[in-house]
Enzyme design. Sequence first.
Site, PDB file in Angstrom:
ATOM      1  CG  ASN A   1     -14.862 -10.939   2.392  1.00  0.00           C
ATOM      2  OD1 ASN A   1     -14.045 -11.678   2.960  1.00  0.00           O
ATOM      3  ND2 ASN A   1     -15.136 -11.056   1.109  1.00  0.00           N
TER       4      ASN A   1
ATOM      5  CG  ASP B   1     -15.674  -7.996  -1.294  1.00  0.00           C
ATOM      6  OD1 ASP B   1     -14.454  -7.992  -1.556  1.00  0.00           O
ATOM      7  OD2 ASP B   1     -16.524  -8.550  -2.013  1.00  0.00           O
TER       8      ASP B   1
ATOM      9  CE1 TYR C   1      -3.854 -18.048  -2.545  1.00  0.00           C
ATOM     10  CE2 TYR C   1      -2.149 -19.706  -2.866  1.00  0.00           C
ATOM     11  CZ  TYR C   1      -2.705 -18.688  -2.118  1.00  0.00           C
ATOM     12  OH  TYR C   1      -2.104 -18.295  -0.941  1.00  0.00           O
TER      13      TYR C   1
ATOM     14  CE1 TYR D   1      -1.265  -0.154  -8.281  1.00  0.00           C
ATOM     15  CE2 TYR D   1      -1.243   1.641  -6.698  1.00  0.00           C
ATOM     16  CZ  TYR D   1      -1.918   0.877  -7.623  1.00  0.00           C
ATOM     17  OH  TYR D   1      -3.231   1.148  -7.909  1.00  0.00           O
TER      18      TYR D   1
END
Length: 314
Positions: free
Chosen positions: A34, A58, A147, A161
């Site tokens: 993006n 994005d 961050y 996941y």
Amino acid sequence: MNSMIVVSGGAGFIGSHLCERLLKEGNRVICIDNFVTGRKENVQHLLQDEKFSLVEQDITKPFSLDEKVEQVYNMASPASPVDFAKIPLEILAVNSVGTRNMLDLASLNKARFLESSTSEVYGEPLEHPQKETYWGNVNSIGERSCYDEGKRFSEALVMAYAREKELETRIVRIFNTFGPRMRKDDGRAIPNFVSQALEGKPLTVYGKGKQTRSFCFVSDQVDGQIKLMNSGYGLPVNVGNPVEITILELAEKVIELVESKSKIDFKPLPKDDPTRRMPDISLAKKEIGWQPKVKWEDGLKQTIDWFKKPFFPG
Ligand code: UDP
């Protein structure tokens, strides 16, 4: 290799080198960016390659791709301390919602997924050098926390996941990496020192410059990431150069290599700036057969040459 590979953040500093290498190895690459910190110029030279496509998107917003994808590298995130101060909410969003969208894309395609994590997950490390088994010492409310915690959250998402959806995942913990295509104004030590030295301005060393870092050249970094993606190892792996230097040493080396008359200007140390950082790379050697090849001084010469060019060389 002839895989279809998605690289989010592919127009960024490391991402663009990754796209280039994957194409060279014969893959097709879809680069998603993006352009918040990435730049079209970083991949301009790849646009004529029919195996390369660039999608402006994005990743925190819903999107889909028409092609069937085999590998997903999630490289999208601003990564400079200067960005942490300016756009903390975007950083938190890209490392949570954005990472989740990329994981869903991988899940849908039954593709293998690699997350670009960071040495920042170790925070102000109480263990030195840092091994992957170290859980870190992070200030969850500090100026770097968007961050550090963003990446810690993204690692947790990836592991969820892997466990719940049995997705094939990889996590690279990137230590300080440098080379051509770093933004001149990105605020990190190497681009700051090199541009200051080239302009004959004082080099802004924060604190007394006694803090240490270990600098990995970008070609080695990308090499480690590709090896990790194609390995059978699913837990985090440090990829960085295990040669530790002080920031003052770095500044002095830049002055020497540029043959600059610049002096050093000591400035206040930013809050929560880690005192020491150096990767233990024994796991990378063992599991993915990787170690860096480029000496930091040699990489620095190449970076200086790139910064010297008056136009954007790509
Ligand atoms: N640094 C410095 N002068 C600068 C920019 C950075 O002394 O103009 C220091 C900074 O305080 C840190 C080290 O260099 O200790 C590496 O900073 P950088 O932003 O490159 O990376 P990170 O802090 O994320 O390791």
